[in-house]
Write an enzyme that holds these catalytic residues in place. Structure first.
Site, PDB file in Angstrom:
ATOM      1  N   LYS A 178     -12.462 130.427  54.301  1.00  0.00           N
ATOM      2  CA  LYS A 178     -13.872 130.280  54.630  1.00  0.00           C
ATOM      3  C   LYS A 178     -14.018 129.235  55.740  1.00  0.00           C
ATOM      4  O   LYS A 178     -13.129 128.389  55.873  1.00  0.00           O
ATOM      5  CB  LYS A 178     -14.657 129.881  53.382  1.00  0.00           C
ATOM      6  N   HIS A 208     -10.561 129.345  46.941  1.00  0.00           N
ATOM      7  CA  HIS A 208      -9.654 128.777  45.944  1.00  0.00           C
ATOM      8  C   HIS A 208     -10.286 128.699  44.561  1.00  0.00           C
ATOM      9  O   HIS A 208      -9.582 128.620  43.558  1.00  0.00           O
ATOM     10  CB  HIS A 208      -9.135 127.403  46.393  1.00  0.00           C
ATOM     11  N   GLU A 246     -20.784 117.393  43.325  1.00  0.00           N
ATOM     12  CA  GLU A 246     -19.676 116.571  43.830  1.00  0.00           C
ATOM     13  C   GLU A 246     -20.126 115.122  43.882  1.00  0.00           C
ATOM     14  O   GLU A 246     -21.268 114.840  44.261  1.00  0.00           O
ATOM     15  CB  GLU A 246     -19.270 117.023  45.234  1.00  0.00           C
ATOM     16  N   ASP A 265     -21.614 125.703  52.759  1.00  0.00           N
ATOM     17  CA  ASP A 265     -20.336 125.143  52.324  1.00  0.00           C
ATOM     18  C   ASP A 265     -19.992 125.533  50.883  1.00  0.00           C
ATOM     19  O   ASP A 265     -18.830 125.776  50.571  1.00  0.00           O
ATOM     20  CB  ASP A 265     -20.393 123.605  52.451  1.00  0.00           C
ATOM     21  N   HIS A 270     -18.505 129.751  46.833  1.00  0.00           N
ATOM     22  CA  HIS A 270     -18.128 129.420  45.453  1.00  0.00           C
ATOM     23  C   HIS A 270     -19.202 129.844  44.450  1.00  0.00           C
ATOM     24  O   HIS A 270     -18.920 130.493  43.441  1.00  0.00           O
ATOM     25  CB  HIS A 270     -17.885 127.915  45.298  1.00  0.00           C
TER      26      HIS A 270
END
Lengths: 530, 352
Positions: A178, A208, A246, A265, A270
């Site tokens: 990505k 991932h 995060e 992002d 995700h």
């Protein structure tokens, strides 16, 4: 070398009965993995350590090779030495001299130059040597760990060098990281350009998150347990929350983040993948195309937010200074390479509706942010309250406040990271003469239930690619559907930019802006606290 | 000593009922200590039962089960049966785990003396967690036939033995083959000696897996298996038996099969495989796969005509706890083991 032997051999001679019943039946054919960007951080921290772990555990075939390709000149020995240090520092599996020696004998370096014709000649020559000396038979995996702007030129050079479609029946696959574009149009453009050089089944778009054990367990949890699936719909589920929080900031990637922001992002890839897995219909089997078909169907059913509704259906935020993990944290606008008056979002929350039979009327609330109170990725499934409670007035509250009229609804939490596990909240009677009821949590923690070390996400994904299993990689139409949803939001935001003075609107070390709380209050709901 | 082996809490009890009560009391203590608001959770995936006849075996079993419990949370019961002692039933119960708030293993060490030692199934049954699979590990080398009583086979999901622990390899394999024939699909047996051959089987299978190599599997001319020690071990015979059964020897004639020990004195690793060589010839071409143990690594070389490749993999730990953990997590096909045993018996008879 022996291809003629095989083509002449009858079917029973093409089988390998020795493999049956062995745990390592998943062994790829001998191949060369070419890593573009071999001097980069990802190669040293993740890719080479993951490949070494696979080799040490016997998951890679004899004749397996790695060619580290970089723009700068590097000889094999220097490359091996640098990779040895990387394995020693980052590998899950301890460095073992004998294993390393065997692994290193298949490590090679080659330089390349995108700016000139024939810029891949040195690499091509190296691959020919590898094929001849190590029997990799023209099988290749190209890992493009390069800036987004270099992906298409590199694919084009591979094509010009004749490396996209090897002769002799081998395979050629390309792993792309990505971001897969910046919006729907650029994603389509990227796909279209890549398809000039590679067929879709040769392209492995890596996320991932999909290689994480806890994400794969989500599929097992949903489709290997009979008790949850009958409840997994609008009738029993009030809403779903997906949080990717995060604690870290942009960590020196200010320039990248100024271009990307939290939506691009985290949400587009995700969170959309997690949403697809949570919401998809049961696949009929675990084949790559079947699973991905179901994920695409779910994403296709997500109602796009009209640009005019972007402000009412989403919340944007940007962190100011504060304290995280006991350390003082700078404001986003004070990070390196960030514009002083930046309006880039570091937090996003949104509500999405899914227009299908299973989810109509059950919203999905998504949020992602940097510099939040803690690192946590989780999915919270909140079930509907009981339609009538005979226990009104008997409910115990942790604070001793007046009991509410209704008990807390059941809540199922699927924790992706950290503390991978599952917890289920339900009501129980407090022991004693009186009828008092309170919520209890039943917890399942991977970490203390199965102490066996899980493989790193990259180990699983690299091995899958070598085996030609694309189940855990994003397909072009998945990416496009995710961008369809996010681009509508980006369009709305562009039409309604925030006032400069409104940012920053949350303090580092909190759970995001107050608007995010109000956003849920408006629907009579609240964010689950991870 | 790891954190998992140190008990979080422990108690002593006399008799079966008391052992169950004390186990319950330990959980209650944990709950109170952790605070009711948080509670504590017992996650279990199996019952692990180790049957021993000597105190040192019981200690070894307890240590191994605690290690296994770290991977497969379980109730572990170690029974030390002493039929010649006075009648008694003494239990030490304890909770263990990597996290003080969440035990991963409940350990019951039970010492049984006198007549009850002959009725272990009835002693174990009340202590088991219901509806969880039962793995019975028979330690050491008691008469193997005892492990195969009908009620034991009925109670357990799997009986774990080590065929390598017996002096006479051929007789042991013949006995196992006989019991497999007697119980048919009802006997679920796991053999630690078979598990120890796994890296060698994987090495051989993988070496012949490239498409250009597979046809050679039909034309193997020589199989050489070497083990440490002074006599050919069950591991060596099982590996040869596996090749023979998977490749349906002697469908096209027997290759030369040479199974032997290296003759050297071996202390800890007697019986362990040290070398396997497979040679094949087809249409004037040759293929050789050679695996050799060196330290804790398995070095493999594959030569097919002019092309040669090597690799080295770490030989996974081969201790009891690791082997049992592995077979619990990912059991291999029992029919493959059964066929390997039957062929190993044939091969050893032919060699004799």
């Amino acid at each position: 070398m022996c291809a003629d032997v095989l083509t002449q051999a009858p079917a029973e001679e093409q089988a390998n009965p020795l493999l049956e019943g062995l745990r390592s039946a998943r062994l790829p054919a001998p191949c060369a993995v070419v890593i573009f960007g071999a001097s980069g951080d990802l190669t040293q921290r993740k890719l080479i350590p993951a490949l070494y772990a696979l080799a040490a555990e016997g998951s890679l075939p004899p004749g397996f090779s790695i060619v580290g390709a970089a723009r700068t000149e590097m000889d094999d020995e220097r490359f091996r030495s640098a990779m040895r240090d990387a394995v020693a520092e980052h590998s899950r599996v301890a460095l073992h001299d004998d294993v390393w020696e065997g692994f290193a004998s298949g490590l090679f370096a080659a330089s390349y130059d995108l700016d000139r014709d024939g810029g891949l000649d040195a690499l091509k020559s190296k691959l020919a040597d590898v094929d001849r000396d190590r029997g990799s038979a023209g099988n290749r995996v190209f890992y493009l760990s390069v800036p987004p702007s270099a992906v298409v030129p590199l694919a084009e050079r591979l094509h010009q060098a004749g490396l996209c479609r090897p002769e002799g029946g081998g395979f050629s696959r390309v792993i792309v990281e990505k971001p897969f574009g910046r919006d729907l149009d650029t994603a389509r453009e990227l796909t279209s350009r890549l398809h000039e050089f590679f067929a879709e089944e040769q392209i492995y778009r890596i996320d991932h998150y999909l290689g994480k054990e806890s994400v794969q367990n989500l599929l097992v949890f949903r489709f290997a347990n009979g008790i949850f699936e009958p409840l997994w719909n609008r009738q029993y589920i009030d809403h779903v929350q997906i949080t990717v929080a995060e604690a870290i900031g942009v960590e020196g990637r200010g320039a990248y983040y100024e271009e990307a922001g939290a939506l691009r992002d985290i949400v587009q890839n995700h969170i959309m993948q997690l949403m697809a897995i949570v919401g998809m219909e049961p696949p009929s089997n675990f084949e790559a195309e079947t699973v991905r078909d179901e994920k695409v169907k779910l994403l296709r059913a997500v109602r796009p937010i009209h640009p005019d509704d972007a402000l009412s259906h989403t919340v944007r935020g940007q962190y100011g200074g504060g304290w995280v993990d006991g350390q003082e944290a700078a404001a986003y606008r004070d990070e390196k390479a960030v514009k002083p008056g930046s309006l880039r979002e570091t937090f996003v929350a949104m509500k999405l509706d899914v227009d299908n039979w299973r989810w109509a009327g059950t919203p999905f609330y998504l949020r992602a942010g940097k510099r939040l109170m803690k690192r946590a990725t989780e999915i919270a499934i909140q079930f509907r309250r009981v339609p009538h409670s005979p226990f009104t007035g008997h409910i115990a509250t942790p604070t001793g406040a007046l009991p509410p009229d209704a008990m807390e609804p059941n809540l199922l939490i699927l924790r992706i990271q950290p503390d991978e596990g599952i917890s289920l909240r339900f009501s129980a009677k407090v022991p004693g003469q009186a009828m008092r009821i309170r919520s209890v949590n039943m917890d399942f923690l991977y970490g203390s239930s199965f102490l066996k070390e899980s493989p790193e996400a990259y180990e699983r994904l690299l091995l899958d690619c070598m085996l030609g299993d694309a189940t855990l990689f994003a397909r072009a139409d998945e990416v496009e559907q995710a961008w369809r949803i996010c681009t509508a939001i980006l369009d709305g935001w562009r039409a309604h930019p925030p006032d400069t003075s409104r940012f920053p609107n949350y303090e580092a070390g909190t759970w995001g802006p107050d608007e995010a709380r109000a956003f849920m209050d408006r629907d009579g709901r609240s964010w689950h606290r991870p | 000593m790891t954190s998992a082996t140190l008990p979080l809490r422990s108690r002593h009890a006399s008799g079966l009922d008391a052992a169950s009560r004390e186990l319950h009391a330990l959980h209650r203590e944990m709950l109170i200590a952790s605070g009711e608001a948080h509670g504590h959770v017992r996650t279990s995936v199996s019952n692990l039962v180790a049957a021993c006849t000597e105190p040192d075996q019981a200690s070894r079993a307890a240590a191994a089960l605690l290690r296994i419990g770290a991977v497969h949370p379980a109730r572990a019961i170690v029974i030390l049966a002493r039929p010649d002692d006075a009648k008694r039933m003494e239990a030490d119960v304890s909770l263990h785990g990597g996290d003080a708030s969440q035990p991963t293993i409940e350990l019951v060490r039970l010492e049984v003396g006198g007549e009850p030692s002959y009725h272990l199934t009835g002693i174990v049954a009340p202590l088991l967690i219901p509806d969880m699979p039962v793995y019975l590990w028979v330690l050491g080398a008691p008469p193997l036939r005892q492990a195969f009583s009908a009620d034991t086979v009925e109670l357990t999901e799997r009986i774990i033995v080590d065929s390598g622990a017996y002096d006479d390899s051929a007789a042991t394999l013949a006995l196992i083959a006989g019991e497999q024939h007697r119980f048919g699909d009802g006997l679920h047996l796991a053999d630690l000696a078979w598990e120890r051959t796994a890296p060698w089987r994987e090495m051989t299978a993988q070496a012949f897996d490239p498409v250009g190599s597979r046809p050679f599997l039909r034309d193997i001319t020589t199989l050489t298996v070497r083990c440490a020690g002074e006599r050919a071990s069950t591991e060596a015979w099982l590996l040869a038996g596996w090749m023979a059964s998977r490749l349906s020897w002697p469908a096209s004639g027997w290759p030369r099969v040479d199974v032997a020990a290296d003759g050297a004195q071996a202390e800890d690793d007697a019986g362990a495989l040290i070398e396997v060589r497979v040679e094949a010839a087809r249409d004037g071409r040759t293929a050789t796969v050679h695996g050799r143990r060196g330290g804790d690594c398995l070095h493999t070389s594959v030569a097919i005509e002019d092309a040669a490749s090597q690799r080295t993999v770490s030989l996974r730990q081969q201790d009891d706890a690791t082997l049992i953990s592995r077979l619990m997590a990912d059991a291999t096909d029992a029919s493959i083991y059964a066929a390997a045993v039957a062929s190993a018996v044939d091969l050893s008879r032919r060699a004799a």
